[in-house]
Design a protein around this motif. Structure first.
Motif, PDB file in Angstrom:
ATOM      1  N   THR A 222    -100.928  67.310  -5.746  1.00 18.02           N
ATOM      2  CA  THR A 222    -101.259  66.113  -6.514  1.00 18.02           C
ATOM      3  C   THR A 222    -102.683  65.677  -6.193  1.00 18.02           C
ATOM      4  O   THR A 222    -103.089  65.641  -5.028  1.00 18.02           O
ATOM      5  CB  THR A 222    -100.242  64.988  -6.218  1.00 18.02           C
ATOM      6  OG1 THR A 222    -100.611  63.808  -6.922  1.00 18.02           O
ATOM      7  CG2 THR A 222    -100.131  64.692  -4.735  1.00 18.02           C
TER       8      THR A 222
ATOM      9  N   ALA B 132    -105.581  65.755 -13.244  1.00 17.98           N
ATOM     10  CA  ALA B 132    -104.801  66.965 -13.486  1.00 17.98           C
ATOM     11  C   ALA B 132    -105.655  68.210 -13.296  1.00 17.98           C
ATOM     12  O   ALA B 132    -105.186  69.227 -12.770  1.00 17.98           O
ATOM     13  CB  ALA B 132    -104.204  66.928 -14.886  1.00 17.98           C
TER      14      ALA B 132
ATOM     15  N   GLU C  56     -95.929  77.648 -15.435  1.00  9.04           N
ATOM     16  CA  GLU C  56     -95.569  76.248 -15.640  1.00  9.04           C
ATOM     17  C   GLU C  56     -94.296  76.240 -16.483  1.00  9.04           C
ATOM     18  O   GLU C  56     -94.322  76.377 -17.704  1.00  9.04           O
ATOM     19  CB  GLU C  56     -96.685  75.467 -16.331  1.00  9.04           C
ATOM     20  CG  GLU C  56     -96.397  73.962 -16.359  1.00  9.04           C
ATOM     21  CD  GLU C  56     -97.509  73.143 -16.994  1.00  9.04           C
ATOM     22  OE1 GLU C  56     -97.428  71.893 -16.935  1.00  9.04           O
ATOM     23  OE2 GLU C  56     -98.454  73.736 -17.556  1.00  9.04           O
TER      24      GLU C  56
ATOM     25  N   ASN D 196     -95.700  70.081 -15.583  1.00  7.47           N
ATOM     26  CA  ASN D 196     -96.061  69.797 -14.189  1.00  7.47           C
ATOM     27  C   ASN D 196     -95.153  70.466 -13.163  1.00  7.47           C
ATOM     28  O   ASN D 196     -95.256  70.174 -11.969  1.00  7.47           O
ATOM     29  CB  ASN D 196     -96.099  68.287 -13.899  1.00  7.47           C
ATOM     30  CG  ASN D 196     -96.978  67.534 -14.857  1.00  7.47           C
ATOM     31  OD1 ASN D 196     -96.488  66.783 -15.706  1.00  7.47           O
ATOM     32  ND2 ASN D 196     -98.291  67.752 -14.764  1.00  7.47           N
TER      33      ASN D 196
ATOM     34  N   GLY E 153    -100.139  68.139 -10.671  1.00  7.12           N
ATOM     35  CA  GLY E 153    -100.741  67.262 -11.666  1.00  7.12           C
ATOM     36  C   GLY E 153    -101.457  66.100 -11.037  1.00  7.12           C
ATOM     37  O   GLY E 153    -101.620  66.025  -9.806  1.00  7.12           O
TER      38      GLY E 153
ATOM     39  N   GLU F  55     -99.080  61.770 -13.198  1.00  8.00           N
ATOM     40  CA  GLU F  55     -98.169  62.772 -13.755  1.00  8.00           C
ATOM     41  C   GLU F  55     -97.059  63.128 -12.770  1.00  8.00           C
ATOM     42  O   GLU F  55     -95.879  63.244 -13.157  1.00  8.00           O
ATOM     43  CB  GLU F  55     -98.951  64.030 -14.144  1.00  8.00           C
ATOM     44  CG  GLU F  55     -99.836  63.838 -15.365  1.00  8.00           C
ATOM     45  CD  GLU F  55    -100.718  65.038 -15.634  1.00  8.00           C
ATOM     46  OE1 GLU F  55    -101.106  65.230 -16.808  1.00  8.00           O
ATOM     47  OE2 GLU F  55    -101.023  65.800 -14.677  1.00  8.00           O
TER      48      GLU F  55
END
Length: 383
Positions: free
Chosen positions: A239, A243, A293, A297, A315, A319
């Motif tokens: 994180t 993004a 993916e 996310n 993300g 997100e």
């Protein structure tokens, strides 16, 4: 109800790259440039308790250091963090395990949680002297947990079971409080044992629809036993403020995967008897870089080189917070997280995501009533 977050102690070594292995495969030598010393693991543990993680999971198996001994030592360099100690019922007697838990809970008051790992790999179990097949191991786990829970209630136990036998078993000291039992497993016999004996059922990070199906199955089985079970999920996290930054980090990790190592790890994991591991392998489908993916996310790249938990939330902080809310809406209340390297990634999540969840009333710091500061990205810079 506040969401509960746990972190991870990498007792197999840590790095700025993914340290692979697990589920019957050895830890990869590549990138293990932070040995799992008490000094380093203590840094991670202290960061986790400062940031607001309730506990820290330690793995079990031949690929890592012993979880009981390591957490006992790390508990002495921390103050409040709980330890979710993974252990295998076939390795010790239920009476000894119950006694060990009572001792841990007395020496580190209230700081023990237990992650019961039945063991999905026959070839690895045999290295520890355990020659039962997979279904028999789960039935033994049920007998094991029956004995342990009775002992923790201060009762004297006699059992002449299919796999375990104890006579006049009792504890001189019962744990106070009784440790909560966490348990995972995707096969029918695993979910039956979970419904009967566990407090928190853990699933690896599958897409929400698959997680919802599993939660429904375990919840129904528990209801048949007159019980309720809480639910948790095991995920990695990447994180960042944006993004783009988060996916750049995921791609950096992916670029570091040696193709020969990926092939060797995948060949080892392919023989796994664990239904959960086979579900993890199916998510990345052999490693097509463009197909990792598997849900917004939710990235399956970690599973290319690591057994067990193989998916990551990737993300921006916003997100990742939204994906956590999505899982929470399914019934997930506890999140067991990790990231490479574990010290730095704990701060990225703790300073980036937790304040956003706190602002929405979904989380509060477990160790005090102080106001959680707003997310760093929302604080204007005055300098």
């Amino acid at each position: 109800m506040s969401l509960t977050f746990h972190w991870f102690l990498p007792t197999n070594g840590d790095s700025r790259h993914v340290v692979g292995g697990g589920h019957g495969t050895p830890a990869t030598a590549f990138g293990r440039n932070r040995p799992p010393t008490v000094a380093y693991l203590g840094q991670i543990a202290r960061a986790a308790e400062t940031l607001g993680f309730v506990g820290a999971l330690t793995p079990t198996g031949a690929w890592c250091e012993d979880a009981w001994l390591t957490t006992a030592m790390v508990s002495q360099v921390t103050e409040r963090l709980k330890f979710l100690v993974a252990f295998r019922p076939g390795a010790v007697s239920p009476t000894l395990a119950a006694q060990m838990a009572a001792t841990f809970q007395w020496q580190a008051p209230g700081r023990l949680l237990l992650n019961v790992v039945t063991g999905g790999e026959t070839h690895e179990q045999r290295a520890y002297g355990d020659f039962l097949d997979k279904d028999a191991r789960y039935r033994r786990t049920g007998e094991f947990l029956h004995v342990v829970r009775e002992l923790w209630q201060g009762r004297t136990v006699d059992l002449d079971g299919e796999h375990l036998r104890v006579e006049d078993a009792k504890l001189a000291r019962v744990p106070d409080p009784v440790p909560e039992v966490y348990f995972g497993g995707s096969s029918p016999v695993a979910t039956e044992i979970a419904a009967q004996y566990t407090d928190v059922y853990l699933t690896w990070g599958e897409p929400p629809a698959q997680v919802a199906e599993k939660i429904g199955r375990v919840r129904a089985l528990a209801a048949q036993q007159g019980r309720t079970v809480r639910f948790g999920i095991r995920l990695h996290v990447i994180t960042r403020d944006t993004a783009e930054q988060a996916w750049a980090e995921a791609n950096r990790l992916l670029d570091g995967f040696d193709p020969a190592t990926v092939a060797r790890i995948q060949a080892g994991l392919a023989r796994s008897e664990s239904e959960g591991q086979q579900r993890m392998l199916a998510l990345h489908g052999g490693g097509n870089r463009d197909g990792l993916e598997i849900h917004p996310n939710l990235w399956a790249g970690i599973g290319l080189v690591r057994g067990g938990a193989g998916t990551a939330l990737v993300g921006s902080h916003d997100e990742v917070a939204e994906r956590i809310k999505e899982y929470h809406a399914l019934g997930i209340d506890e999140f067991v997280l990790s990231g490479y390297p574990h010290l730095e990634e704990a701060y990225w999540f703790g300073e980036g995501v937790l304040p956003r969840l706190a602002a929405q009333g979904l989380w509060h710091h477990p160790h005090d009533d102080r106001r959680t500061p707003p997310a760093a990205a929302q604080v204007p810079f005055a300098g």
